[in-house]
Design an enzyme around this catalytic site. Structure first.
Site, PDB file in Angstrom:
ATOM      1  N   THR A  79      -1.386  -2.504   9.418  1.00 30.19           N
ATOM      2  CA  THR A  79      -0.295  -1.632   9.867  1.00 30.19           C
ATOM      3  C   THR A  79      -0.353  -0.261   9.191  1.00 30.19           C
ATOM      4  OG1 THR A  79       1.124  -2.536   8.148  1.00 30.19           O
ATOM      5  CG2 THR A  79       1.246  -3.593  10.292  1.00 30.19           C
ATOM      6  N   GLY A  95       0.800  -1.223   0.000  1.00 27.20           N
ATOM      7  CA  GLY A  95       0.000   0.000   0.000  1.00 27.20           C
ATOM      8  C   GLY A  95       0.829   1.267   0.000  1.00 27.20           C
ATOM      9  N   SER A 120      -0.126 -15.638  -1.727  1.00 28.46           N
ATOM     10  CA  SER A 120      -1.178 -14.991  -0.936  1.00 28.46           C
ATOM     11  C   SER A 120      -2.144 -14.221  -1.831  1.00 28.46           C
ATOM     12  CB  SER A 120      -0.512 -14.047   0.079  1.00 28.46           C
ATOM     13  OG  SER A 120      -1.454 -13.198   0.661  1.00 28.46           O
ATOM     14  N   LYS A 154       6.896  -0.232  -0.600  1.00 22.88           N
ATOM     15  CA  LYS A 154       7.329  -1.599  -0.310  1.00 22.88           C
ATOM     16  C   LYS A 154       8.372  -2.041  -1.339  1.00 22.88           C
ATOM     17  CE  LYS A 154       5.149  -5.985   0.673  1.00 22.88           C
ATOM     18  NZ  LYS A 154       3.765  -6.419   1.002  1.00 22.88           N
ATOM     19  N   SER A 203      -9.501  -5.326   2.357  1.00 18.76           N
ATOM     20  CA  SER A 203      -9.090  -5.548   3.743  1.00 18.76           C
ATOM     21  C   SER A 203      -9.174  -4.254   4.547  1.00 18.76           C
ATOM     22  CB  SER A 203      -7.664  -6.075   3.770  1.00 18.76           C
ATOM     23  OG  SER A 203      -6.829  -5.160   3.103  1.00 18.76           O
ATOM     24  N   ASP A 206       8.411 -10.021   4.400  1.00 20.73           N
ATOM     25  CA  ASP A 206       7.585 -10.297   3.245  1.00 20.73           C
ATOM     26  C   ASP A 206       8.451 -11.082   2.296  1.00 20.73           C
ATOM     27  OD1 ASP A 206       4.962  -9.331   2.610  1.00 20.73           O
ATOM     28  OD2 ASP A 206       5.720  -7.347   3.160  1.00 20.73           O
ATOM     29  N   THR A 232      -8.883  -0.122   2.222  1.00 19.00           N
ATOM     30  CA  THR A 232     -10.037   0.292   1.418  1.00 19.00           C
ATOM     31  C   THR A 232     -11.342   0.084   2.191  1.00 19.00           C
ATOM     32  OG1 THR A 232      -8.913  -0.084  -0.684  1.00 19.00           O
ATOM     33  CG2 THR A 232     -11.303  -0.165  -0.723  1.00 19.00           C
TER      34      THR A 232
END
Lengths: 500, 500
Positions: A208, A178, A274, A298, A204, A266, A213
């Site tokens: 963190t 995100g 996932s 990220k 979701s 990650d 959304t």
């Protein structure tokens, strides 16, 4: 090593240990004596036809009487047991799939069948956090071959709940890692379902980040819907923007993600499995992936993004998913608002074609919506973006958005927070860099996402010419204490917005 | 993300979770609400000047009242807290050394300083089982460079309790990967301390095997001694054979070993650091390592043993320890007895020079004792074995053994189990192979090590010519039920002793 079977009476203590099942037994019970408690003992607990594996905690007090056993809340649920019922406790035979985890630890490649057994055992609750952590670690750091990622993805799909939708062309969109404010989803859903595609979007909540959304949409319309409700919305409007929390699309991933967060890692293999397993389980056939790249995103380099892109496309192809990755700019937040209500305000401004709507959010949504229209095969290559723009400009996207909100339970305007504080430029210059992570942290300290109207309004994107004293961003909070808390953090921070 | 500080009253529930600290808090407390419970939350708990990190379990019942908190037994001990005392609960700031664990997961080499910080945090209880498992996994499978193993060993030594002994030359002996019945330690201690070296031997109890040296010695003499008692024995006799359980020689290793056992993995780096750190902390300067190699031993090939040997010698050299690795035959048990009392019987037979004493146990003990005498520098190369033999044959070793037992609290003869069953050869032939693991399992199922006299008496080593009906081994048990249990297992097993 003795395999005695023990009958014990269940007493609830109400201890919630999350996904890992725990059994609580007195130190003077047979199992504690014969198994020894030195070795992080695990046992099998059976209630009628149901049976689980639990980690043993020993009780050295009177909260349990002789002959009693207690279980953690997850174990109670898995066994479907009532207070006072009798359970059987027995020695745990080795879990075969842990041998494959060990094999992976020692650098071997696993087969599809081995991943299937590992994932099944994880879903069945047969792994302790120690085993889950070892599996994640052994698969991290580029230690998974592409065939292994495909196997892992398929195993997650096979153990998940599968959704089915009316319509031939089910589309979806996902953002990897995100970016603050990057709330394109409600706009894209509105455009593509106005066009006629089916986009049953479940999102979701923030874990963190300052907003997911689902958190943002909840400011405007109810998002906690049952599967039946979601189906009715999608049947009626061709799209929804709901919370996907209870869908059990990939129960193995739901467990693994908790341990990954605890480790704060990650790995690309787990990430791909996932995301893609959940898309397939959600019934999607065509998926656009938004992949923002930036120093504080990220993905920090185009090279890293391209590597992930290639792997993701390979896995998607193998599992029969039409997928396109769009690499986007992750150097700074998208839109102005960071936090549920502030982001909802931006989304509405774009949908309403308001003159002050953030251009970057609008253009990013149009880019992704256009790609999705083309990926569906219903729109020719090169025509998606213009078509998406036409649907948005005409107001049809906003109409569709309102209709979806009505179907989900109603529409309301985002509230505005009472307390605010302006952060101003200390010198003249041009904005050259923005720290996404620290800006997110300020929004969280101010109360987001729990306090819906709290957050940050970011006013000066990279390239903006600013004068000393000009407002760079505004911190919003619902309570004075939290505003102060965020400002206290800011007082020790330099250069969140870098001016040169 | 809010950093509230909460005062709560401590109530003991008596839950023992082993080394991982847990806090139990009501679902309606501030921390549970503000931290969210989705993310395997960890918190800081402070009692006066003492502070620990604990994993959070949420209580959804009335075992805690509003304003109360409970802690696991390990956390209570670490905080030194009394029922009714007030503790402070606060947000956990990131633990820096976990960044190094992540770095290791992604394949980077760690520095000495980084290992120091990781090991310190482990000893301080700052790692959850998830973090411990990730650290172990990231270091397993040949992922540690020799410099890293040295750093890890040094970090373990630095955080352990150090022992000091009278005498200049402190010697020790260790066996890598136990072989059933390989009970050379009491014989070696007796020989080298009769010679005049100081050998303050602390041994472990069985965790997964049918007997540890401490279990075996306990049949003959008390082994649970305080450090003060151990010191007195060693001052008087130059040696001891005690249980080392409470010595805290390497508290980090004591924790890591539990997680390794739960994972059922042994990585060479952790193994070397574990063994050598404990030897240095125990005050030893000269150490002999017995490394049995065999198809069903821990080390399955000479190549694997040599690889480990070279690494171990490098690390020993770096930390200033004189070390010699002796690779031995691990194809079958040593001596006849498997199980505390049966092994004790063999040890006594060798020390007493009984005509039926097992020759292999005697010769293995002499080999290792001879090497140790030479390694000490007090005996010339090539003379150790003969000297050891002279000391044993003369009865001086047995006298020394008896004196050590008297100093430890007395001597008694091993008891013999009441129930037994003979396993006989099904055909004529020669014994060609023995399965150590399954033979150990039979001994454990029969009750060893808890039932001291239970176990297996193995009568036909590899090469023995047997006739159909000849006794191969005898199963001993203290109770009929356990004998039956072992026999039930045996009924499904073929070829534990292979005859060709």
């Amino acid at each position: 090593m003795k395999h005695q079977v023990n009958k014990l009476v269940f007493k609830r203590l109400g201890i919630d240990t999350q996904h890992e099942h725990f059994a609580y037994m007195r130190e003077d019970c047979q199992v504690c004596i014969s198994e020894g408690f030195e070795a992080l003992t695990r046992i099998r607990v059976t209630n009628g036809k149901k049976s689980i594996v639990a980690s043993l905690n020993v009780v050295r007090s009177q909260i349990l009487k002789t002959g009693e056993i207690s279980l953690s809340e997850s174990a109670i649920q898995a066994l479907g047991i009532e207070e006072g019922a009798s359970v059987t406790v027995s020695h745990l035979h080795p879990i075969d799939s842990l041998g494959y985890v060990r094999s992976k630890i020692f650098g071997n490649e696993l087969t599809s069948g081995q991943f299937q057994m590992i994932i099944k055992d994880i879903v069945d609750g047969n792994y302790s956090n120690i085993h889950l952590s070892a599996f994640i670690t052994a698969c991290a750091g580029s230690r998974m071959q592409i065939d292994e990622i495909i196997s892992l993805t398929e195993a997650m799909i096979d153990t998940g709940h599968k959704m089915h939708w009316p319509g031939q062309c089910i589309v979806d969109k996902h953002c990897i890692g995100g970016l603050p404010g990057n709330r394109t989803t409600p706009i894209i859903v509105s455009i593509v379902s106005a066009f006629g595609l089916t986009m049953p979007k479940t999102s979701s909540r923030a874990i963190t980040s300052p907003a997911g959304t689902a958190d943002t949409m909840e400011v405007i319309t109810p998002v906690t819907l049952t599967m039946e409700q979601i189906k009715r919305v999608v049947e009626k409007e061709g799209g929804c923007i709901a919370w996907g929390g209870t869908a059990m699309l990939s129960p193995a991933d739901d467990i693994l993600i908790k341990v990954e967060k605890a480790l704060d890692i990650d790995s690309e293999g787990q990430l791909i499995a996932s995301v893609l397993s959940k898309k397939v389980s959600a019934g999607s056939g065509h998926v656009i992936i938004d992949m923002p790249v930036g120093e504080t995103a990220k993905l920090r380099s185009i090279e890293a993004a391209n590597l992930l892109k290639v792997q993701m496309e390979k896995v998607a192809h193998a599992i029969g998913l039409k997928l396109k990755v769009v690499i986007t700019d992750g150097a700074q937040p998208v839109g102005r608002g960071i936090g549920p209500a502030l982001e909802a305000r931006d989304v509405l401004a774009v949908l309403r074609n308001a003159p002050d709507a953030p251009v970057d959010l609008r253009e990013r949504a149009l880019l992704l919506a256009g790609e999705l229209l083309e990926l569906s095969g219903k729109v020719d290559a090169g025509e998606g973006n213009d078509l998406a723009r036409k649907i948005l400009d005409s107001g049809k996207a906003y109409d569709k958005f309102l209709a979806i909100c009505q179907a989900q339970g109603g529409f309301s305007e985002p509230k505005v927070a009472k307390y605010r504080h302006q952060i101003k430029a200390e010198s003249d210059g041009v904005v050259v860099k923005v720290d996404n992570r620290r800006l997110s942290k300020v929004a969280k300290l101010a109360g987001a996402p729990d306090d819906k109207a709290s957050g940050v309004d970011f006013l000066t994107p990279i390239g903006t010419k600013v004068e000393q004293g000009q407002i760079l961003y505004v911190v919003y909070a619902e309570s004075k204490g939290e505003l102060e808390y965020a400002l206290e953090y800011l007082s020790s921070q330099k250069g969140i917005i870098e001016i040169a």
